[in-house]
Design a protein around this motif. Sequence first.
Motif, short mmCIF file in Angstrom:
data_model
loop_
_atom_site.label_atom_id
_atom_site.label_comp_id
_atom_site.label_asym_id
_atom_site.label_seq_id
_atom_site.Cartn_x
_atom_site.Cartn_y
_atom_site.Cartn_z
N ALA A 81 116.61 80.19 46.82
CA ALA A 81 116.49 79.96 45.53
C ALA A 81 114.73 80.55 45.36
N ASP A 82 114.49 80.57 46.94
CA ASP A 82 113.18 81.07 46.24
C ASP A 82 112.36 82.91 45.95
N SER A 83 114.11 83.28 45.34
CA SER A 83 113.99 84.85 45.84
C SER A 83 113.89 85.63 46.82
N ALA A 84 113.53 84.70 47.68
CA ALA A 84 113.45 85.33 49.56
C ALA A 84 114.93 85.66 49.46
N ALA A 85 115.29 86.30 50.68
CA ALA A 85 116.87 85.94 51.56
C ALA A 85 117.01 84.70 51.74
N GLY A 86 118.55 84.66 51.23
CA GLY A 86 118.73 82.72 51.46
C GLY A 86 120.24 82.82 52.02
N ARG A 87 121.22 84.05 51.58
CA ARG A 87 122.36 84.62 52.00
C ARG A 87 122.87 85.67 52.78
N ILE A 88 124.03 85.59 53.32
CA ILE A 88 124.14 87.03 53.39
C ILE A 88 125.87 87.87 53.70
#
Length: 488
Positions: A363-370
């Motif tokens: 949601a914050d444009s950082a890594a969230g899933r792989i």
Amino acid sequence: MADPKGFLNHREREPQPSRPVPVRIMDWHEVHTAQDDAVLRRQASRCMDCGIPFCHQGCPLGNLIPEWNDLTRRGNFREAIERLHATNNFPEFTGRLCPAPCETSCVLAISQPAVTIKQIEVSVIDRAFDNGMVVPHEPEWLSGKTVAVVGSGPAGLAVAQQLSRAGHTVVVFERHDAIGGLLRYGIPEFKMEKAVLDRRLVQLRGEGIRFHTGVTIGGGGERDYSLADLRTRFDAVVLATGSTVPRPLGVQGGDLPGVHPAMDYLVPANREALGTAERQISAEGKDVVIIGGGDTGADCYGTAIRQGARSVTQLDIRPPAPHERPEHQPWPMYPLIHRVGESHEEGGERVFGVNTLEVLPGADSAAGRIRIVDGERIDGRFDAHAGTERDIPAQLVLVALGFTGPDTVAEGDQSLARTDRGVFVRDERYAVPDRPGIFVAGDAGRGQSLIVWAIAEGRACAAAVDSYLIGETTLPFPVRADEAPIGV
């Protein structure tokens, strides 16, 4: 001689004791504890004193393993440390950090569990330090020659100690703020407390070795030097800078915030554990995914657990290794078998036979899933299994895919040639062709390797430098620069 019935009377291998998992993950202290003397001597008695001790072949240092095993069995730790130091400058490092290829080539390991060589080694040296047996050895004479050693990891420190004892004036340059290289900031405190390193540095300084920290060779700072500067100021220069350039992830999303090379995470985490810095990259409350199944990944694994990660998952592109030695890796080779490290005992999950497809933002444009996929390697390429793609949560992604070679050390000078593997070109005696007086030791010339190879190369390179400076040498030369572990 050894106890001729020791391996018959004591068939079981008694490993080094560890602190309970719920206790040790609450601090940064070493996982292992000292072994009881009676157990240690019992295990040492299992050494067969073979006619041809293949443990010598397994260790590039050529350690006199049967000798100090039997001295330990007898309780003669003073002579044991003398025989151990005869071939290994830093057994307290190898006894903690080496994966022990000597044990997989132990003759007893053909039919029984191998002798606990690594545990005996670290016990001997720790007792030696505790009892004041490790003291400086000053040279008998001074040669008048000077040597600069660039890098203070195990290879650089071994070069420095050998050359200093041969009578040369040695100065070690380190770009970090403290001596030790990756021993200082790359190895987590729970694997080797830095007090272990510091007590050895007391000896090295007592032998006359001088250390300069915060100096980058090829950097542009006021205290930095170029390689040409060093060559002008010193009679010889040894580059022992390690292999420190990380292999990139190379997938879409690999540049998202929250994706970091392993060392960018481990170095500040080690500083935090030592109380010298605030936490910079935090695993606390996050789903941590480590890409890479090697030792560096395992170091990230244990560090993330201690920082309070919500979950820790280590991905390995290789399939699950067998629990027994495979036929294509016969004794005395070092086999690729399933090993459970201390960090893996502490929680988390290991996933084998998967490849990383993409890092997806949260949601914050950082890594969230792989996004990963199952598959297998065929002819060196990963063959993905259709329909097995899936996403796993990952707010912190640590890339532990190894290293591609050393950093540049010759900015502003003629660059040193590199091999197709990215390491510095050198001849079999560690000398850089067409650059008289410049030598390369350790991972900077070999590529990413084991600590025993780094120390062995440091010892051999010192002999080559000594010969270059005075025309001859009595220093040991355990391995040529082009030697490799036994293979088929």
